[in-house]
Design a protein around this motif. Structure first.
Motif, PDB file in Angstrom:
ATOM      1  N   LEU A   1       0.840  -1.185   0.000  1.00 40.38           N
ATOM      2  CA  LEU A   1       0.000   0.000   0.000  1.00 40.38           C
ATOM      3  C   LEU A   1       0.884   1.248   0.000  1.00 40.38           C
ATOM      4  CD1 LEU A   1      -2.971   0.795   0.178  1.00 40.38           C
ATOM      5  CD2 LEU A   1      -2.687   0.950   2.652  1.00 40.38           C
ATOM      6  N   ALA A   2       2.044   1.126   0.691  1.00 40.06           N
ATOM      7  CA  ALA A   2       2.947   2.281   0.802  1.00 40.06           C
ATOM      8  C   ALA A   2       3.369   2.766  -0.577  1.00 40.06           C
ATOM      9  CB  ALA A   2       4.174   1.900   1.630  1.00 40.06           C
ATOM     10  N   MET A   3       3.609   1.816  -1.470  1.00 41.10           N
ATOM     11  CA  MET A   3       4.040   2.189  -2.809  1.00 41.10           C
ATOM     12  C   MET A   3       2.940   2.949  -3.539  1.00 41.10           C
ATOM     13  SD  MET A   3       6.247  -0.478  -4.933  1.00 41.10           S
ATOM     14  CE  MET A   3       5.351  -0.738  -6.432  1.00 41.10           C
ATOM     15  N   THR A   4       1.722   2.447  -3.404  1.00 44.31           N
ATOM     16  CA  THR A   4       0.591   3.110  -4.052  1.00 44.31           C
ATOM     17  C   THR A   4       0.383   4.502  -3.480  1.00 44.31           C
ATOM     18  OG1 THR A   4      -0.370   0.930  -4.164  1.00 44.31           O
ATOM     19  CG2 THR A   4      -1.791   2.780  -4.714  1.00 44.31           C
ATOM     20  N   LEU A   5       0.443   4.581  -2.150  1.00 45.59           N
ATOM     21  CA  LEU A   5       0.229   5.888  -1.512  1.00 45.59           C
ATOM     22  C   LEU A   5       1.358   6.843  -1.878  1.00 45.59           C
ATOM     23  CD1 LEU A   5      -1.077   4.931   2.029  1.00 45.59           C
ATOM     24  CD2 LEU A   5      -2.347   5.778   0.053  1.00 45.59           C
ATOM     25  N   GLY A   6       2.588   6.337  -1.863  1.00 51.50           N
ATOM     26  CA  GLY A   6       3.731   7.170  -2.230  1.00 51.50           C
ATOM     27  C   GLY A   6       3.560   7.728  -3.634  1.00 51.50           C
ATOM     28  N   ALA A   7       3.103   6.864  -4.539  1.00 54.18           N
ATOM     29  CA  ALA A   7       2.926   7.297  -5.922  1.00 54.18           C
ATOM     30  C   ALA A   7       1.845   8.354  -6.026  1.00 54.18           C
ATOM     31  CB  ALA A   7       2.591   6.097  -6.786  1.00 54.18           C
ATOM     32  N   ALA A   8       0.734   8.121  -5.333  1.00 58.45           N
ATOM     33  CA  ALA A   8      -0.352   9.107  -5.388  1.00 58.45           C
ATOM     34  C   ALA A   8       0.111  10.430  -4.799  1.00 58.45           C
ATOM     35  CB  ALA A   8      -1.573   8.584  -4.646  1.00 58.45           C
ATOM     36  N   ALA A   9       0.875  10.349  -3.698  1.00 55.94           N
ATOM     37  CA  ALA A   9       1.382  11.573  -3.074  1.00 55.94           C
ATOM     38  C   ALA A   9       2.316  12.301  -4.034  1.00 55.94           C
ATOM     39  CB  ALA A   9       2.101  11.239  -1.775  1.00 55.94           C
ATOM     40  N   ALA A  10       3.189  11.528  -4.713  1.00 53.43           N
ATOM     41  CA  ALA A  10       4.111  12.156  -5.661  1.00 53.43           C
ATOM     42  C   ALA A  10       3.334  12.855  -6.775  1.00 53.43           C
ATOM     43  CB  ALA A  10       5.058  11.120  -6.240  1.00 53.43           C
ATOM     44  N   GLY A  11       2.219  12.248  -7.187  1.00 53.69           N
ATOM     45  CA  GLY A  11       1.378  12.872  -8.210  1.00 53.69           C
ATOM     46  C   GLY A  11       0.875  14.228  -7.744  1.00 53.69           C
ATOM     47  N   LEU A  12       0.420  14.275  -6.483  1.00 57.62           N
ATOM     48  CA  LEU A  12      -0.091  15.548  -5.971  1.00 57.62           C
ATOM     49  C   LEU A  12       1.034  16.554  -5.771  1.00 57.62           C
ATOM     50  CD1 LEU A  12      -2.868  14.409  -3.509  1.00 57.62           C
ATOM     51  CD2 LEU A  12      -3.066  15.312  -5.817  1.00 57.62           C
ATOM     52  N   VAL A  13       2.198  16.059  -5.334  1.00 61.10           N
ATOM     53  CA  VAL A  13       3.349  16.953  -5.181  1.00 61.10           C
ATOM     54  C   VAL A  13       3.686  17.593  -6.527  1.00 61.10           C
ATOM     55  CG1 VAL A  13       5.839  16.991  -4.769  1.00 61.10           C
ATOM     56  CG2 VAL A  13       4.343  15.822  -3.167  1.00 61.10           C
ATOM     57  N   THR A  14       3.578  16.811  -7.598  1.00 60.69           N
ATOM     58  CA  THR A  14       3.835  17.346  -8.934  1.00 60.69           C
ATOM     59  C   THR A  14       2.932  18.539  -9.231  1.00 60.69           C
ATOM     60  OG1 THR A  14       4.156  15.058  -9.576  1.00 60.69           O
ATOM     61  CG2 THR A  14       4.059  16.680 -11.342  1.00 60.69           C
ATOM     62  N   VAL A  15       1.624  18.318  -9.011  1.00 60.97           N
ATOM     63  CA  VAL A  15       0.661  19.385  -9.284  1.00 60.97           C
ATOM     64  C   VAL A  15       0.982  20.609  -8.437  1.00 60.97           C
ATOM     65  CG1 VAL A  15      -1.769  19.999  -9.170  1.00 60.97           C
ATOM     66  CG2 VAL A  15      -1.107  17.712  -9.847  1.00 60.97           C
ATOM     67  N   TRP A  16       1.303  20.337  -7.168  1.00 58.83           N
ATOM     68  CA  TRP A  16       1.574  21.431  -6.245  1.00 58.83           C
ATOM     69  C   TRP A  16       2.835  22.194  -6.655  1.00 58.83           C
ATOM     70  CZ3 TRP A  16       5.580  21.755  -2.458  1.00 58.83           C
ATOM     71  CH2 TRP A  16       5.428  22.808  -1.571  1.00 58.83           C
ATOM     72  N   LEU A  17       3.886  21.461  -7.039  1.00 60.89           N
ATOM     73  CA  LEU A  17       5.127  22.114  -7.456  1.00 60.89           C
ATOM     74  C   LEU A  17       4.913  22.956  -8.713  1.00 60.89           C
ATOM     75  CD1 LEU A  17       7.991  19.491  -6.981  1.00 60.89           C
ATOM     76  CD2 LEU A  17       7.737  21.708  -5.877  1.00 60.89           C
ATOM     77  N   ILE A  18       4.143  22.405  -9.665  1.00 63.63           N
ATOM     78  CA  ILE A  18       3.890  23.152 -10.895  1.00 63.63           C
ATOM     79  C   ILE A  18       3.205  24.471 -10.552  1.00 63.63           C
ATOM     80  CG2 ILE A  18       2.495  23.176 -12.996  1.00 63.63           C
ATOM     81  CD1 ILE A  18       3.043  20.192 -13.257  1.00 63.63           C
ATOM     82  N   GLU A  19       2.230  24.396  -9.628  1.00 60.64           N
ATOM     83  CA  GLU A  19       1.519  25.625  -9.273  1.00 60.64           C
ATOM     84  C   GLU A  19       2.391  26.580  -8.478  1.00 60.64           C
ATOM     85  OE1 GLU A  19      -2.269  24.770  -7.597  1.00 60.64           O
ATOM     86  OE2 GLU A  19      -2.909  23.878  -9.478  1.00 60.64           O
ATOM     87  N   LEU A  20       3.255  26.008  -7.638  1.00 61.13           N
ATOM     88  CA  LEU A  20       4.170  26.839  -6.843  1.00 61.13           C
ATOM     89  C   LEU A  20       5.076  27.653  -7.770  1.00 61.13           C
ATOM     90  CD1 LEU A  20       4.964  27.158  -3.795  1.00 61.13           C
ATOM     91  CD2 LEU A  20       6.863  25.650  -4.305  1.00 61.13           C
ATOM     92  N   LEU A  21       5.654  26.967  -8.768  1.00 60.07           N
ATOM     93  CA  LEU A  21       6.530  27.650  -9.724  1.00 60.07           C
ATOM     94  C   LEU A  21       5.755  28.718 -10.477  1.00 60.07           C
ATOM     95  CD1 LEU A  21       8.836  25.190 -11.654  1.00 60.07           C
ATOM     96  CD2 LEU A  21       9.446  27.262 -10.462  1.00 60.07           C
TER      97      LEU A  21
END
Lengths: 295, 443
Positions: free
Chosen positions: A62-82
């Motif tokens: 489950l950790a892998m799935t959650l990590g991946a989903a979190a990374a997906g959201l981090v991507t969106v967040w980083l794009i918006e931050l920039l």
């Protein structure tokens, strides 16, 4: 059931579920002009997968799935931050964030997960061909292929999301300002949609790989966009084209025909369907445009 | 390899090839960033895959030139398709880019896996294009890359002025009669070549980072295109060299990701500390501004307190001051510390009082505030209960020349619209100001 028939059925069913789950979200991405954010997310989940694996040392955690989903959201967040820093434009911020995360993911995998059955290639290509062999059993009860369950779950989730939040998604897609004024928080809708995209990428990456998730997210929706102007019909056409591409792609990739990667075959089929519709669509098609110009 | 070549340094052929890749990608990237087409490179890189597979299939040779020509052929086809989608379909740019990217890549995977299933064909060299394999760059590659890179750079240099105009003001470029379509096609074609060069070094996915990263970083440091290109080239070359050295000296560190991570660090540093545009300097300016505003607000509080007490340096207890200020950032203590350090206030009992200099400064702030209130009420006919909040903001932004002009413009008024007296400036500057004011008034 003969083993090869069972095998084919599982692979086709996985393909259909991937395409259905992706092509339910695709129209919103295409309408919001965010097609490439889906592309970015599908690449950038790599470090999340790698971290999840490093922490649990299991490929099916489950950790892998959650990590991946979190990374997906981090991507969106980083794009918006920039973007909000107003130092780069939108296309540039997408183009900067996802290669960086992807590079980080490849590096993490090479460093810490090198000798296990988890390689970056699988993230790109996927291995839908092996779905039938990944059997799931719970307390001795054989439940059938695991990917089938995961993909069915994600498809159901996306379907519920689109049905339950149809009005909200529709309004914030076409007129975010009006949506905000009426109390449908467009920011929230954006993040809900992005979460769904990230979850879908995570579920689908093992089956069809990152690039082909993008194919299913964008191509069926873009094809449907040439046919209709109504969101409800857009969704229906998109899912229809997605399923058609999955089934046709499997046929294309069979040993007797091309004998190639099933995921690649499905993406190619999606492209071919788009090419056909672009030619022949009743009003947006090239032939229709030509006829209008001549008359 | 020569015995004098240090072990931590990659082979000279690799360094040369990477320098060419870094320089061409970065200079093309500058135009991509300015024209907001950063993701074009990503699509073109993916569109190269079927060409690489096809070239190998048809010629059964893995010579770098043949594979490169194949890659360019489908890359150009992808660019042409994008152009067609833009002009002959209702798809928006993002959807068109994603569509071409994913279907071309799908076709590429079909061809590559088809080759893999051929009995005797080995496609091991072809995998390098997906993840890049800088460690296997030979002199053959380096020479080929140098040749093609030179072609790109020379073409850019020859059309520099036109491309610059196209990037900053396409409409003006068109009105001057520049062949806009042809220039766009030229840039796209050069980008195809540039992307093909970096495919081999960093792979399909990371190519876009080499294109955009150094250019976006360079953009932070300058407003001039020529400087930006020079910096971008320097960033591109140094990040690819540093990445290669990192990969050479550390275990299990592939070159492509190493290069991209170095370039990302350069970018983050540039965004944070580049003079002028850097977020850190921006933050410092913002913080200083917030402190100045807080100090002026406290001075105004002291001024009103002094008015009530009839003594412009009357001490004010901390509790009373805190009541008026509320819980704001920055905290009151820090504002008072600033004021005391600047010699404008001093502690008195359980609070503070203004010094003479502080009282003058407070009068200056109140003067701007009340003159602006009067201006709003008189010239803009704003109702009285609307003018205070606006003046609260403007009092910090009005330079002294504008205040003097306001004073003259309003006929050197004595009271603000609420009936409070408008403070005159302290003895020394007053006569000159009055004189300036009257001449300003007369003209």
């Amino acid at each position: 059931m003969a083993p090869d028939v069972y095998y084919s059925l599982v692979v086709v069913a996985c393909g259909i579920l991937v395409s259905a789950s992706c092509s339910l979200l695709g129209p919103f991405l295409v309408l919001r002009r965010m097609s490439l954010v889906g592309d970015a997310i599908s690449h950038a989940i790599l470090p999340g997968i790698a971290l999840g694996f490093i922490l649990t040392h299991s490929r099916q955690s489950l950790a892998m799935t959650l990590g991946a989903a979190a990374a997906g959201l981090v991507t969106v967040w980083l794009i918006e931050l920039l973007l909000k820093s107003r130092r780069v434009s939108e296309d540039t911020s997408v183009a900067l964030v996802f290669p960086m995360l992807f590079a980080l993911g490849v590096l993490l995998m090479e460093r810490f997960a090198r000798y296990v059955d988890l390689d970056p290639e699988c993230v790109i290509y996927g291995d839908i061909e092996f779905a039938p062999f990944d059997q799931w059993s719970l307390g001795g009860l054989a439940l059938g292929p695991r990917p089938l369950w995961i993909l069915a779950g994600v498809t159901l989730f996306n379907l519920l999301l689109v049905v339950l939040l149809y009005k909200e998604l529709k309004l914030t897609t076409f007129d975010p300002a009006l949506g905000d004024a009426l109390g449908f928080h467009s920011g929230w809708m954006h993040y809900i949609l992005m979460t769904a995209v990230a979850l879908t990428c995570v579920a689908a990456f093992e089956s069809v790989g990152a690039i082909l998730v993008v194919a299913f997210l964008i191509v069926p929706a873009a094809t449907a966009y040439l046919i209709t102007d109504r969101l409800s019909r857009l969704l229906a056409w998109s899912v229809g084209f997605g399923v058609l591409a999955a089934v046709g792609g499997y046929g294309l990739a069979r040993e007797e025909l091309l004998d190639c990667s099933v995921a690649g075959g499905m993406a190619t089929m999606a492209g071919l369907i788009f090419a056909g519709v672009w030619m022949a669509a009743p009003r947006q098609g090239l032939l229709a445009q030509l006829r209008r110009r001549l008359s | 390899m020569s015995a004098f070549w240090p072990v931590w340094l990659p082979d000279p052929s690799i360094l040369l090839a990477l320098a060419v890749v870094g320089a061409t990608s970065a200079s093309l990237g500058c135009f991509a960033v300015l024209r907001r087409q950063s993701l074009l490179g990503d699509t073109l890189a993916h569109a190269a895959l079927p060409g690489i597979g096809l070239a190998f299939w048809l010629t059964e040779a893995k010579s770098p030139l043949v594979l490169l020509l194949g890659a360019m052929a489908t890359g150009l086809l992808g660019a042409a398709l994008l152009f067609a989608l833009k002009h002959a379909s209702r798809l928006k740019e993002d959807a068109a880019l994603g569509l071409v990217l994913s279907t071309f890549f799908g076709v590429g995977i079909v061809i590559l896996t088809r080759l893999q299933n051929e009995p005797e064909a080995s496609q091991s060299g072809l995998d390098h294009f997906i993840y890049g394999q800088a460690a296997y760059l030979t002199w053959d590659h380096a020479r080929l890359m140098l040749g093609l890179g030179m072609v790109v750079l020379v073409c850019l240099a020859l059309t520099y002025k036109e491309c610059k105009l196209l990037s900053f003001d396409p409409a003006f470029a068109a009105s001057l009669g520049l062949p806009r379509r042809r220039l766009e096609a030229l840039l796209a074609g050069l980008t195809v070549v540039g992307v093909m060069l970096s495919l081999r070094a960093v792979g399909v996915v990371l190519t876009v980072a080499l294109l955009i990263g150094p250019a976006a970083a360079a953009r932070q440091w300058t407003q001039r295109l020529s400087t930006m290109m020079g910096l971008a080239i320097a960033f591109g070359i140094s990040s690819s060299w540093l990445g290669a050295i990192w990969s050479q000296t550390a275990d299990a560190t592939p070159t492509g990701p190493a290069i991209v991570l170095v370039a990302s660090v350069l970018l983050v540093v540039s965004i944070l500390v580049a003079p002028g545009r850097g977020l850190w300097w921006h933050y410092l300016r913002l913080r200083q501004h917030r402190r100045d505003v807080a100090a002026e607000n406290v001075l105004a509080d002291f001024y009103r307190h002094g008015e009530r007490q009839g003594d412009r340096t009357a001490p004010m207890p901390a509790a009373e001051l805190a009541d008026q200020r509320g819980l704001r950032f920055p905290p009151l203590e820090r504002t008072m510390r600033d004021l005391c350090r600047r010699g404008l206030a001093e502690s008195a009992g359980d609070g503070w009082r203004l010094t003479e200099a502080g009282a003058d400064e407070a009068a200056r702030v109140m003067r701007s505030h009340r003159l602006w209130e009067l201006y709003l009420a008189r010239r803009l006919d704003l109702p009285l209960d609307h003018v205070h909040r606006d003046a609260e903001e403007m009092e910090h932004a009005l330079p002294s020349e504008i205040v003097a002009e306001l004073d003259a413009h309003l006929g050197h008024p004595r009271v603000d619209p609420h009936g409070h007296p408008i403070p005159r400036l302290a003895a020394e500057p007053r006569p000159t100001e009055a004189k300036e004011g009257s001449t300003g008034h007369g003209s």
